[in-house]
Design an enzyme around this catalytic site. Structure first.
Site, PDB file in Angstrom:
ATOM      1  N   GLU A 181       0.825  -1.211   0.000  1.00 37.48           N
ATOM      2  CA  GLU A 181       0.000   0.000   0.000  1.00 37.48           C
ATOM      3  C   GLU A 181       0.858   1.260   0.000  1.00 37.48           C
ATOM      4  O   GLU A 181       0.548   2.231  -0.699  1.00 37.48           O
ATOM      5  CB  GLU A 181      -0.955  -0.014   1.201  1.00 37.48           C
ATOM      6  N   HIS A 214     -10.289   1.659   0.339  1.00 40.38           N
ATOM      7  CA  HIS A 214     -10.702   0.804   1.452  1.00 40.38           C
ATOM      8  C   HIS A 214     -12.215   0.583   1.500  1.00 40.38           C
ATOM      9  O   HIS A 214     -12.696  -0.180   2.339  1.00 40.38           O
ATOM     10  CB  HIS A 214     -10.221   1.399   2.772  1.00 40.38           C
TER      11      HIS A 214
END
Length: 331
Positions: A181, A214
Site C-alpha cells: 500500500e 478501502h
C-alpha cells in the site's frame, strides 16, 4: 500538517506549489508561466486512479466464495497485490514518457528506495508515531499481565518470529499490506502529483485514493451479512476518515524523508496497535494517570512533527518539482 520549507540542499525546496506568476526576468505585462500544464496533471490523476483500481481489483480476480480472512484467500491475494505492486513503478515511468517529465533522479530513488539516510529515515518516523501512541502504549502496558522484561525476551526470541511468519494474517497486516500500500499509494502516486500541485496539496489529495480504496470492504461485509446495511456504511465512512488522515501522515513522512521505509514501518506499527481505544481509556480504573498520557502524546507529536522529519537528516529528498517554462523536472 503543513509542509514547512525543507532544509537547504533538499530537493523538496524546489517542490513548491504550481507557479502562477511571471517567470524570472519577465516584464510587467508578461503572462503567468504555469509550472505544469493540464496534460501532466490529468495524466497524473488518471494514473493514480488506474493504480488504485488495479490494486483493489487484484483482490477480486480470484472470485472465491470464502471470507477475506481465510488462509487460502489471503495467499491468493498476496500473489495478485504483489504482482500489481511490482508493476506499479511502470505507471510512473509511463506517466513520465507521456508527459515529457525530465527524470534526472533514478526511478528507484524517486520512489524512496535508496540507501542514503536510510537509518534515520527508518527510526525517526517510527519514534514519532510511537510518541503519538504514547497513551495507547501506556494503556497496553497497564493491562498486559507480562512484565516489561518478559516482553523484551519474547521480542528477541526467534521462535516468536517464526510463529508470526507462519501466520498469513499476521503477514498480511504487518508486512504485505503496509509494504504494497505504501509503495502504490505513496511512493508511486506522490511523484506524479507533486509536479502539478506542490507537496502540500499532494499530501491532501493522495490519501483520497487510499481512503476510497478501502471502501471495497463494504462489498464483503454486505456479502457475508456482517451487520446491518446502515452500520456497515457507517463503519466504512469512519474507516475512510481515519485511513485518509493516516494516508496524509505517511504521505507527509514520504515527502519529508524521501524514503519508503519510514511510512512502511509506521503503517505496520499502526496496524498492530489498531485505532486508539479512547472509550476504554475513559472508563479505565487508572484513567487519571492514563488520560494525561494520551494528551501528552498528542502534544509531543505536534511539537516534534517537523523537527524529527527535518529533510537534512535524510541526505536530501529526491522528488519531482515544477519547472517554469517547460515540463516538470525530477531531480
Amino acid at each position: 500538517m503543513a509542509l514547512s520549507q525543507p532544509a537547504a540542499g533538499s530537493s523538496w525546496a524546489a517542490a513548491a506549489p504550481v507557479r502562477t506568476g511571471p517567470g524570472p526576468g519577465a516584464g510587467p505585462g508578461a503572462a503567468p508561466t504555469p509550472a505544469a500544464g493540464p496534460g501532466p496533471c490529468w495524466a497524473a490523476v488518471l494514473a493514480c486512479l488506474s493504480l488504485a483500481c488495479s490494486y483493489v481489483g487484484s483482490l477480486y480476480v480470484w472470485g472465491s466464495p470464502l471470507p477475506r480472512d481465510h488462509p487460502s484467500v489471503i495467499k491468493r491475494r498476496f500473489t495478485s497485490v504483489l504482482v500489481v505492486s511490482g508493476l506499479s513503478p511502470a505507471f510512473v515511468w509511463l506517466w513520465k514518457e507521456l508527459t515529457g517529465v525530465r527524470l534526472d533522479t533514478p526511478l528507484p530513488a524517486l520512489l524512496g528506495l535508496r540507501l542514503e539516510g536510510l537509518v534515520p529515515a527508518t527510526l525517526l518516523p517510527l519514534l514519532l508515531t510511537m510518541i503519538l501512541f504514547l497513551g495507547p502504549l501506556i494503556q497496553l502496558s497497564m493491562d498486559c499481565p507480562w512484565r516489561w522484561l518478559d516482553g523484551i525476551r519474547v521480542a528477541f526470541d526467534p521462535r516468536f518470529w517464526v510463529l508470526c511468519l507462519g501466520d498469513v494474517r499476521w503477514l498480511r497486516n504487518q508486512v504485505v499490506a503496509p509494504l504494497t500500500e505504501e509503495l502504490v499509494f505513496r511512493a508511486c502516486m506522490l511523484p506524479m502529483l507533486v509536479p502539478c500541485t506542490g507537496p502540500g496539496p499532494a499530501v491532501l489529495a493522495c490519501p483520497l485514493f487510499f481512503g476510497v480504496a478501502h471502501f471495497h470492504h463494504v462489498i464483503e461485509q454486505l456479502r457475508f451479512r456482517q451487520g446491518s446495511v446502515g452500520s456497515i456504511f457507517m463503519s466504512a465512512a469512519f474507516q475512510f476518515s481515519y485511513t485518509a488522515v493516516f494516508g496524509a501522515y505517511t504521505a507527509f513522512l514520504f515527502l519529508r524523508t524521501g524514503h519508503l521505509a519510514g511510512p512502511v514501518l509506521c503503517h505496520s506499527f499502526c496496524n498492530s496497535m489498531g485505532f486508539p481505544a479512547v472509550g476504554a481509556a475513559l472508563e479505565h480504573p487508572r484513567r487519571r494517570a492514563l488520560l494525561p498520557c494520551y494528551l501528552l502524546g498528542v502534544l509531543l507529536f505536534l511539537l516534534l512533527l517537523h523537527p524529527l522529519t527535518e529533510p537534512a537528516f535524510f541526505g536530501g529528498t529526491p522528488a519531482c518539482a515544477p519547472h517554469s517554462g517547460g515540463p516538470p523536472a525530477c531531480s
